[in-house]
Scaffold this motif. Structure first.
Motif, mmCIF file in Angstrom:
data_model
loop_
_atom_site.group_PDB
_atom_site.id
_atom_site.type_symbol
_atom_site.label_atom_id
_atom_site.label_comp_id
_atom_site.label_asym_id
_atom_site.label_seq_id
_atom_site.Cartn_x
_atom_site.Cartn_y
_atom_site.Cartn_z
ATOM 1 N N LYS A 64 0.894 -1.044 0.136
ATOM 2 C CA LYS A 64 -0.004 0.010 -0.016
ATOM 3 C C LYS A 64 0.855 1.286 -0.032
ATOM 4 C CE LYS A 64 -4.058 -1.880 2.550
ATOM 5 N NZ LYS A 64 -4.917 -1.790 3.646
ATOM 6 N N ILE A 65 0.474 2.126 -0.568
ATOM 7 C CA ILE A 65 1.196 3.460 -0.618
ATOM 8 C C ILE A 65 0.040 4.648 0.263
ATOM 9 C CG2 ILE A 65 1.824 5.580 -1.952
ATOM 10 C CD1 ILE A 65 3.333 3.454 -2.582
ATOM 11 N N SER A 66 0.788 5.034 1.539
ATOM 12 C CA SER A 66 -0.034 5.969 2.147
ATOM 13 C C SER A 66 0.654 7.254 2.050
ATOM 14 C CB SER A 66 0.236 5.483 3.689
ATOM 15 O OG SER A 66 1.585 5.486 3.931
ATOM 16 N N ASN A 67 -0.202 8.436 2.733
ATOM 17 C CA ASN A 67 0.288 9.695 2.567
ATOM 18 C C ASN A 67 0.738 10.165 0.966
ATOM 19 O OD1 ASN A 67 -0.411 9.921 5.220
ATOM 20 N ND2 ASN A 67 1.594 9.128 5.721
ATOM 21 N N TYR A 68 -0.144 9.553 0.137
ATOM 22 C CA TYR A 68 0.346 10.192 -1.191
ATOM 23 C C TYR A 68 -0.212 11.194 -1.812
ATOM 24 C CZ TYR A 68 -4.350 7.746 -2.069
ATOM 25 O OH TYR A 68 -5.566 7.773 -1.986
ATOM 26 N N GLU A 69 -0.845 12.125 -1.038
ATOM 27 C CA GLU A 69 -1.366 13.349 -1.668
ATOM 28 C C GLU A 69 -0.369 14.202 -1.860
ATOM 29 O OE1 GLU A 69 -2.461 11.918 1.303
ATOM 30 O OE2 GLU A 69 -4.292 11.203 0.764
ATOM 31 N N GLY A 70 -0.253 14.827 -3.054
ATOM 32 C CA GLY A 70 0.845 15.695 -3.338
ATOM 33 C C GLY A 70 2.086 15.076 -3.967
ATOM 34 N N ILE A 71 2.079 13.749 -4.172
ATOM 35 C CA ILE A 71 3.166 13.110 -4.616
ATOM 36 C C ILE A 71 2.789 12.775 -5.905
ATOM 37 C CG2 ILE A 71 4.663 10.908 -4.476
ATOM 38 C CD1 ILE A 71 4.225 10.959 -1.581
ATOM 39 N N ASP A 72 3.773 13.077 -6.766
ATOM 40 C CA ASP A 72 3.681 12.687 -8.421
ATOM 41 C C ASP A 72 3.386 11.216 -8.644
ATOM 42 O OD1 ASP A 72 3.481 13.956 -10.975
ATOM 43 O OD2 ASP A 72 5.382 12.596 -11.214
ATOM 44 N N ASP A 73 2.436 11.112 -9.453
ATOM 45 C CA ASP A 73 2.197 9.770 -10.147
ATOM 46 C C ASP A 73 3.349 8.821 -10.477
ATOM 47 O OD1 ASP A 73 -0.557 9.723 -8.954
ATOM 48 O OD2 ASP A 73 -1.328 10.034 -11.324
ATOM 49 N N ASP A 74 4.363 9.659 -11.452
ATOM 50 C CA ASP A 74 5.669 9.418 -11.756
ATOM 51 C C ASP A 74 6.339 8.554 -10.566
ATOM 52 O OD1 ASP A 74 4.693 9.481 -14.395
ATOM 53 O OD2 ASP A 74 5.922 11.429 -14.387
ATOM 54 N N VAL A 75 6.585 9.481 -9.648
ATOM 55 C CA VAL A 75 7.295 8.889 -8.555
ATOM 56 C C VAL A 75 6.790 7.565 -7.730
ATOM 57 C CG1 VAL A 75 8.045 9.657 -6.125
ATOM 58 C CG2 VAL A 75 8.109 11.434 -7.765
ATOM 59 N N ILE A 76 5.157 7.641 -7.572
ATOM 60 C CA ILE A 76 4.452 6.416 -6.911
ATOM 61 C C ILE A 76 4.892 5.338 -8.093
ATOM 62 C CG2 ILE A 76 2.469 5.423 -6.530
ATOM 63 C CD1 ILE A 76 1.567 8.230 -5.538
ATOM 64 N N ASN A 77 4.703 5.562 -9.235
ATOM 65 C CA ASN A 77 4.856 4.505 -10.285
ATOM 66 C C ASN A 77 6.411 3.812 -10.103
ATOM 67 O OD1 ASN A 77 2.238 4.457 -10.976
ATOM 68 N ND2 ASN A 77 2.945 5.743 -12.949
ATOM 69 N N LYS A 78 7.432 4.651 -9.868
ATOM 70 C CA LYS A 78 8.716 4.241 -9.775
ATOM 71 C C LYS A 78 8.921 3.402 -8.491
ATOM 72 C CE LYS A 78 13.597 5.855 -9.798
ATOM 73 N NZ LYS A 78 13.993 5.266 -10.990
ATOM 74 N N ILE A 79 8.374 3.991 -7.352
ATOM 75 C CA ILE A 79 8.406 3.240 -5.967
ATOM 76 C C ILE A 79 7.747 2.064 -6.148
ATOM 77 C CG2 ILE A 79 7.456 3.277 -3.781
ATOM 78 C CD1 ILE A 79 7.747 6.517 -3.801
ATOM 79 N N VAL A 80 6.729 1.959 -6.654
ATOM 80 C CA VAL A 80 5.969 0.515 -6.901
ATOM 81 C C VAL A 80 6.639 -0.377 -7.789
ATOM 82 C CG1 VAL A 80 3.750 -0.699 -7.557
ATOM 83 C CG2 VAL A 80 3.808 1.514 -6.282
ATOM 84 N N GLY A 81 7.049 0.302 -8.902
ATOM 85 C CA GLY A 81 7.657 -0.713 -9.889
ATOM 86 C C GLY A 81 9.054 -1.213 -9.626
ATOM 87 N N GLU A 82 9.697 -0.744 -8.617
ATOM 88 C CA GLU A 82 11.204 -1.039 -8.305
ATOM 89 C C GLU A 82 11.324 -1.439 -6.797
ATOM 90 O OE1 GLU A 82 13.805 2.193 -9.345
ATOM 91 O OE2 GLU A 82 13.259 1.952 -11.484
#
Length: 143
Positions: free
Chosen positions: A83-101
């Protein structure tokens, strides 16, 4: 959010599949280790920023190698829940990189350990995979 707080949460994992076939007729001194890695990431349909990350490793893949050329064949698959928490304000590209790697980097030691346990308990020389650079592994998977 505290700067040191990680937004990625590892909820749990489960082993989906283990297939081990021993080749009792294998008599070569050495053979080249053949590994095939695959992964798949799926976002939950109902819960925002919840991900199911499946990783799989085929050792001496039966589709690519004749059994007489391999000491064994092993296919292992596992799925981790993140799960990704406190994701408000974080760019989707950053989230995708975190999830992908990062999710794969977290799950991979469990896969390594499982492969070692299976081979050790099969009463053959245990296969101990070395630590892996996940980014390189993912790049090689695309080839």
């Amino acid at each position: 959010m505290d700067k040191a707080e990680c937004i990625l949460q590892f909820v749990n994992y489960s082993v989906d599949e283990i297939v081990f076939i021993n080749n009792s007729e294998f008599d070569k001194e050495e053979t080249e280790l053949k590994l095939k890695f695959k992964h798949n990431i799926k976002e939950d349909d109902k819960e925002a920023k919840k991900y199911y990350v499946n990783i799989a490793m085929n050792v001496y893949d039966k589709d690519e190698h004749e059994m007489q050329d391999c000491p064994f064949q092993l296919n292992v698959s596992m799925t981790g829940v993140f799960k990704i928490s406190n994701y408000e304000g974080i760019d989707d590209d950053v989230i995708n990189k975190i999830v992908g790697e990062n999710t794969i980097a977290i799950l991979f030691p469990y896969l390594r350990s499982l492969i070692t346990s299976i081979t050790a308990n099969a009463n053959i020389n245990p296969l101990i995979l070395p630590p892996v650079n996940i980014i390189s592994l993912l790049e090689n998977e695309k080839k």
